[in-house]
Design an enzyme around this catalytic site. Structure first.
Site, PDB file in Angstrom:
ATOM      1  N   CYS A   9       0.868  -1.173   0.000  1.00 13.50           N
ATOM      2  CA  CYS A   9       0.000   0.000   0.000  1.00 13.50           C
ATOM      3  C   CYS A   9       0.907   1.225   0.000  1.00 13.50           C
ATOM      4  O   CYS A   9       2.090   1.124  -0.302  1.00 13.50           O
ATOM      5  CB  CYS A   9      -1.000  -0.015   1.159  1.00 13.50           C
ATOM      6  SG  CYS A   9      -0.297   0.164   2.817  1.00 13.50           S
ATOM      7  N   ARG A  15      -3.342  -0.852   5.360  1.00 12.05           N
ATOM      8  CA  ARG A  15      -3.878  -1.888   4.476  1.00 12.05           C
ATOM      9  C   ARG A  15      -2.941  -3.065   4.260  1.00 12.05           C
ATOM     10  O   ARG A  15      -3.353  -4.223   4.416  1.00 12.05           O
ATOM     11  CB  ARG A  15      -4.269  -1.275   3.131  1.00 12.05           C
ATOM     12  CG  ARG A  15      -5.382  -0.243   3.265  1.00 12.05           C
ATOM     13  CD  ARG A  15      -5.618   0.499   1.977  1.00 12.05           C
ATOM     14  NE  ARG A  15      -4.470   1.365   1.655  1.00 12.05           N
ATOM     15  CZ  ARG A  15      -4.311   1.983   0.487  1.00 12.05           C
ATOM     16  NH1 ARG A  15      -5.205   1.819  -0.478  1.00 12.05           N
ATOM     17  NH2 ARG A  15      -3.271   2.763   0.273  1.00 12.05           N
ATOM     18  N   ASP A 127      -8.025   3.492   1.427  1.00 13.47           N
ATOM     19  CA  ASP A 127      -7.141   3.872   2.525  1.00 13.47           C
ATOM     20  C   ASP A 127      -7.991   4.431   3.671  1.00 13.47           C
ATOM     21  O   ASP A 127      -8.668   5.445   3.505  1.00 13.47           O
ATOM     22  CB  ASP A 127      -6.143   4.929   2.043  1.00 13.47           C
ATOM     23  CG  ASP A 127      -5.028   5.187   3.041  1.00 13.47           C
ATOM     24  OD1 ASP A 127      -5.186   4.839   4.235  1.00 13.47           O
ATOM     25  OD2 ASP A 127      -4.001   5.725   2.615  1.00 13.47           O
TER      26      ASP A 127
END
Length: 156
Positions: A9, A15, A127
């Site tokens: 990420c 994440r 996100d």
């Protein structure tokens, strides 16, 4: 030979460490720890050396996942060579990874997390950093779905 999966990420604190924890849980649950290993990284070094975001950790712990990884930046010189699957959380991550690839072999290792979802409806893992609790829960929902599909892919 062991299959290696890298989750990527932006900052490697929400994440991708969550994907790593969820995937590791499935690997262990299916008795595949000797055959599959995974790690996570970020396309940026904003949080290098830091543990996962505390809010993400709290939500993950409630589902039985421990986010133990320490944030690091993706290293194209090492990671393309070491990993068989390099899985970005959204289009920006995938595009950044593709920009770092040195050839078709590297490009063929890059995937988007939601490509492995079976429940559909999500085109990326959003996100959650600037949002509320529902964002962290949504990330885990998507990852639990996608990791099942990814495990099936990696197992062949």
């Amino acid at each position: 030979m062991k299959k290696r999966v890298l989750f990527v990420c932006l900052g490697n604190i929400c994440r991708s460490p969550s994907a790593e924890a969820v995937f590791n849980g499935l690997v262990k649950q299916n008795g595949l720890s000797d055959l599959i290993e995974c790690d996570s990284a970020g396309t940026a070094a904003y949080h290098e050396g830091e543990p996962a975001d505390q809010r993400m950790q709290s939500h993950a712990i409630r589902r039985g996942y421990r986010l133990n990884s320490i944030a690091r930046k993706f290293d194209p010189a090492v990671d393309f060579e070491k990993f068989d699957y390099i899985v970005g959380m959204d289009d920006d991550n995938v595009n950044d990874l593709q920009d770092m690839a040195s050839g078709i072999e590297d490009l063929n290792k890059i995937f988007k997390m939601t490509d492995f979802c079976s429940h559909g409806g999500h085109y990326s893992v959003p996100d959650p950093y600037y949002g509320g609790s529902e964002g962290f829960e949504l990330v885990l929902d998507i990852l639990e779905d996608a990791c099942e599909g990814l495990l099936n892919e990696v197992r062949g």
